[in-house]
Design an enzyme around this catalytic site. Structure first.
Site, PDB file in Angstrom:
ATOM      1  CG  HIS A   1      88.370 -45.704 -17.628  1.00 27.31           C
ATOM      2  ND1 HIS A   1      87.264 -45.027 -17.179  1.00 27.31           N
ATOM      3  CD2 HIS A   1      89.405 -45.271 -16.864  1.00 27.31           C
ATOM      4  CE1 HIS A   1      87.612 -44.203 -16.199  1.00 27.31           C
ATOM      5  NE2 HIS A   1      88.902 -44.333 -15.995  1.00 27.31           N
TER       6      HIS A   1
ATOM      7  CG  ASP B   1      82.135 -50.242 -24.832  1.00 28.71           C
ATOM      8  OD1 ASP B   1      83.073 -49.681 -24.239  1.00 28.71           O
ATOM      9  OD2 ASP B   1      81.287 -49.647 -25.513  1.00 28.71           O
TER      10      ASP B   1
HETATM   11  P1  ADP Z   1      83.632 -44.474 -24.895  1.00 26.51           P
HETATM   12  O1  ADP Z   1      84.171 -44.022 -23.569  1.00 26.51           O
HETATM   13  O2  ADP Z   1      84.323 -45.670 -25.497  1.00 26.51           O
HETATM   14  O3  ADP Z   1      83.478 -43.397 -25.893  1.00 26.51           O
HETATM   15  P2  ADP Z   1      81.091 -44.726 -23.481  1.00 26.51           P
HETATM   16  O4  ADP Z   1      79.760 -45.184 -23.987  1.00 26.51           O
HETATM   17  O5  ADP Z   1      81.505 -45.318 -22.200  1.00 26.51           O
HETATM   18  O6  ADP Z   1      82.145 -45.003 -24.638  1.00 26.51           O
HETATM   19  O7  ADP Z   1      81.071 -43.154 -23.292  1.00 26.51           O
HETATM   20  C1  ADP Z   1      80.763 -42.328 -24.371  1.00 26.51           C
HETATM   21  C2  ADP Z   1      80.351 -40.953 -23.859  1.00 26.51           C
HETATM   22  O8  ADP Z   1      80.427 -40.048 -24.946  1.00 26.51           O
HETATM   23  C3  ADP Z   1      78.927 -40.912 -23.349  1.00 26.51           C
HETATM   24  O9  ADP Z   1      78.850 -40.068 -22.234  1.00 26.51           O
HETATM   25  C4  ADP Z   1      78.142 -40.336 -24.532  1.00 26.51           C
HETATM   26  O10 ADP Z   1      77.024 -39.579 -24.151  1.00 26.51           O
HETATM   27  C5  ADP Z   1      79.172 -39.451 -25.196  1.00 26.51           C
HETATM   28  N1  ADP Z   1      78.939 -39.400 -26.650  1.00 26.51           N
HETATM   29  C6  ADP Z   1      79.012 -40.427 -27.527  1.00 26.51           C
HETATM   30  N2  ADP Z   1      78.697 -40.023 -28.773  1.00 26.51           N
HETATM   31  C7  ADP Z   1      78.412 -38.715 -28.697  1.00 26.51           C
HETATM   32  C8  ADP Z   1      77.996 -37.709 -29.645  1.00 26.51           C
HETATM   33  N3  ADP Z   1      77.812 -37.993 -30.947  1.00 26.51           N
HETATM   34  N4  ADP Z   1      77.787 -36.472 -29.192  1.00 26.51           N
HETATM   35  C9  ADP Z   1      77.974 -36.176 -27.884  1.00 26.51           C
HETATM   36  N5  ADP Z   1      78.354 -37.067 -26.957  1.00 26.51           N
HETATM   37  C10 ADP Z   1      78.570 -38.318 -27.339  1.00 26.51           C
END
Ligand code: ADP
Length: 461
Positions: A156, A364
């Site tokens: 991922h 990312d």
């Molecule tokens: P990673 O997998 O590196 O965290 P991604 O952007 O691919 O990054 O996925 C992050 C996920 O986590 C998304 O679905 C996003 O909505 C969720 N997310 C990120 N920050 C928050 C937060 N503060 N509260 C709730 N969900 C969050």
């Protein structure tokens, strides 16, 4: 009948919301919901003497099989090797890599333990889909135990080229293990290229005319499968959220100003510091934006036991404080920083209220926030996505304003462009972005990975 066995470090149990705050969990769950099967991995719990057998729970057509770690194992394997060695290395941050042989050994032991359990759970004919950097040694461990099932592995996060990857003392062990899979999937062409380069230039392997890769005496397929989101779910959540109390509070407090939003796990790969500085740069060079914009940065606490993450949290607090201190007025602050998790529905509502989605990771694998932001927009008055070229998502999101997150001036200019963008251009860009999201959603991702895995030719080189 073939069963799907999904293996990931952490299993998100039904209704376990905290564990779902990541792209991986959302993707895996949707694949399993569609096909039924088993999800195996860590429970999220530590205990002094973990049970010798996995705990098995069935719910909604899915079997959840989980094991516990001891606190020491969790520290060495997860905080140590996964998140202080592999995570920075795979995000191109050699300067942040910490390495110890003890942590490496713990990682290999946990991967071997996963294989021990799986060997008792897997039946012939099951298809095994292993996820992410925590389990790179698992395909090899499964083969050592004589499993002949189809094995797919999906990374991922990014894969850097061999110049960086080979700084990892165990690079050969991990790549040798991946070579035991039938299919290895990546988010982008660049990650695939890095894998191929490793095979060709480091492992002395080759690529066959049909694209298959040969290395370490094995032949396997490798491909690009960019992960998407459940577009309809996000759209529906965002519409529903218009009546949400918190979303209303946000909208009311913004009043006639324009909202810029950032949503991330609190991680150094996300470029949060550079982003805050870019907002400061905009306010310095274009003081007419004072009192006309609000930047809301939501950062979910993550890996809180890892020293580098504690330090980053302090750095972000300092940086936001400095920019606010410099630019705030008596009745307005430019940056609101919230260090917590929000329910998905509220996030969807926040996205919809925001005129600009500011998604600027330094590196990312994909970045799902960029996709969620687009899906949550109101078609008649959509916001603008400002997206880092170093997010995997940038490859397929040409309707965004693409920026280099290391260039503060360029980011400030992009913000200015986004804030001034006329409605017809916003709509045109949004339609283009939405089209790409719909063509390549979460179901497409898991279907195409699993179809390719199920039809891959299986043979030793
Ligand atoms: P990673 O997998 O590196 O965290 P991604 O952007 O691919 O990054 O996925 C992050 C996920 O986590 C998304 O679905 C996003 O909505 C969720 N997310 C990120 N920050 C928050 C937060 N503060 N509260 C709730 N969900 C969050």
């Amino acid at each position: 009948m073939t069963r799907l066995i999904v293996v990931s470090n952490r299993v998100a149990m039904p209704r376990d919301r905290a564990a779902r705050a990541g792209g991986l969990a959302v993707g895996v769950l949707s694949a399993l919901k569609r096909s039924g099967g088993m999800w195996f991995g860590w429970s999220g719990e530590t205990s002094e003497s973990p049970a010798p057998q996995p705990k098995v729970v069935k719910s909604g057509g899915i079997t959840y099989a989980t094991i516990d770690f001891t606190a020491d194992e969790f520290d060495a394997y997860y905080n140590g090797y996964c998140n202080s060695t592999l995570w920075p290395l795979l995000h191109y941050r050699l300067g942040l890599v910490e390495h110890s042989r003890q942590n490496q050994d713990a990682y290999m032991r946990i991967n071997a333990r996963f294989a021990d359990h799986l060997a008792t759970l897997v039946r012939p004919g099951d298809v095994i889909w292993i996820h992410d950097y925590q389990l790179m040694a698992l395909p090899g461990e499964l083969r050592l135990r004589g499993l002949r099932n189809r094995i797919g592995f999906f990374l991922h996060i990014p894969l850097p080229g061999p110049e960086i990857f080979c700084a990892l003392p165990a690079h050969k062990q991990l790549m040798g293990s991946l070579a035991e899979a039938d299919l290895v999937g990546f988010q982008t062409e660049s990650d695939l290229r890095a894998f191929r380069d490793y095979a060709l230039y480091e492992a002395g392997g080759s690529q066959r005319p049909d694209g298959a890769i040969e290395m370490f005496g094995r032949r396997l397929r490798a491909g690009v499968f960019p992960i998407g989101i459940d577009v309809e779910e996000m759209k529906a959540l965002a519409v529903e959220a218009e009546n949400d109390e918190e979303v209303r509070r946000l909208a009311d407090s913004i009043s006639s100003r324009q909202l810029i939003i950032g949503v991330d796990r609190l991680d150094y790969s996300k470029g949060i510091l550079n982003r805050i500085d870019a907002v400061g740069e905009l306010l310095t060079t274009r003081p007419d934006y004072r009192n006309r914009i609000t930047f809301v940065q939501i950062a979910a606490p993550s890996r809180i036991d890892v020293a580098r993450y504690k330090k980053l949290r302090r750095e972000i607090e300092g940086c936001a404080g400095r920019v606010n201190g410099k630019h705030a007025e008596i009745d307005w602050v430019p940056i609101r920083y919230l260090n917590r998790v929000f329910p998905r529905r509220q996030l969807a509502g926040f996205y919809r209220v925001a005129r600009v989605g500011l998604v600027t990771p330094l590196r990312d694998g994909m970045n799902l926030v960029a996709k969620e932001y687009v899906a949550a927009q109101n078609p008649s008055d959509p916001g603008v996505l400002v997206l880092s070229r170093f997010a995997g998502a940038a490859r397929d999101m040409k309707g965004a304003i693409i920026v280099n997150p290391f260039d503060q001036v360029e980011m400030a200019e992009a913000l200015d462009q986004a804030l001034r963008m006329p409605l017809p251009e916003r709509q045109e860009r949004w339609r283009k972005l939405m089209g790409a999201l719909q063509r390549n959603d979460l179901a497409t991702w898991s279907d195409s990975f699993l179809d390719t895995l199920n039809t891959s030719e299986r043979a030793a080189a």
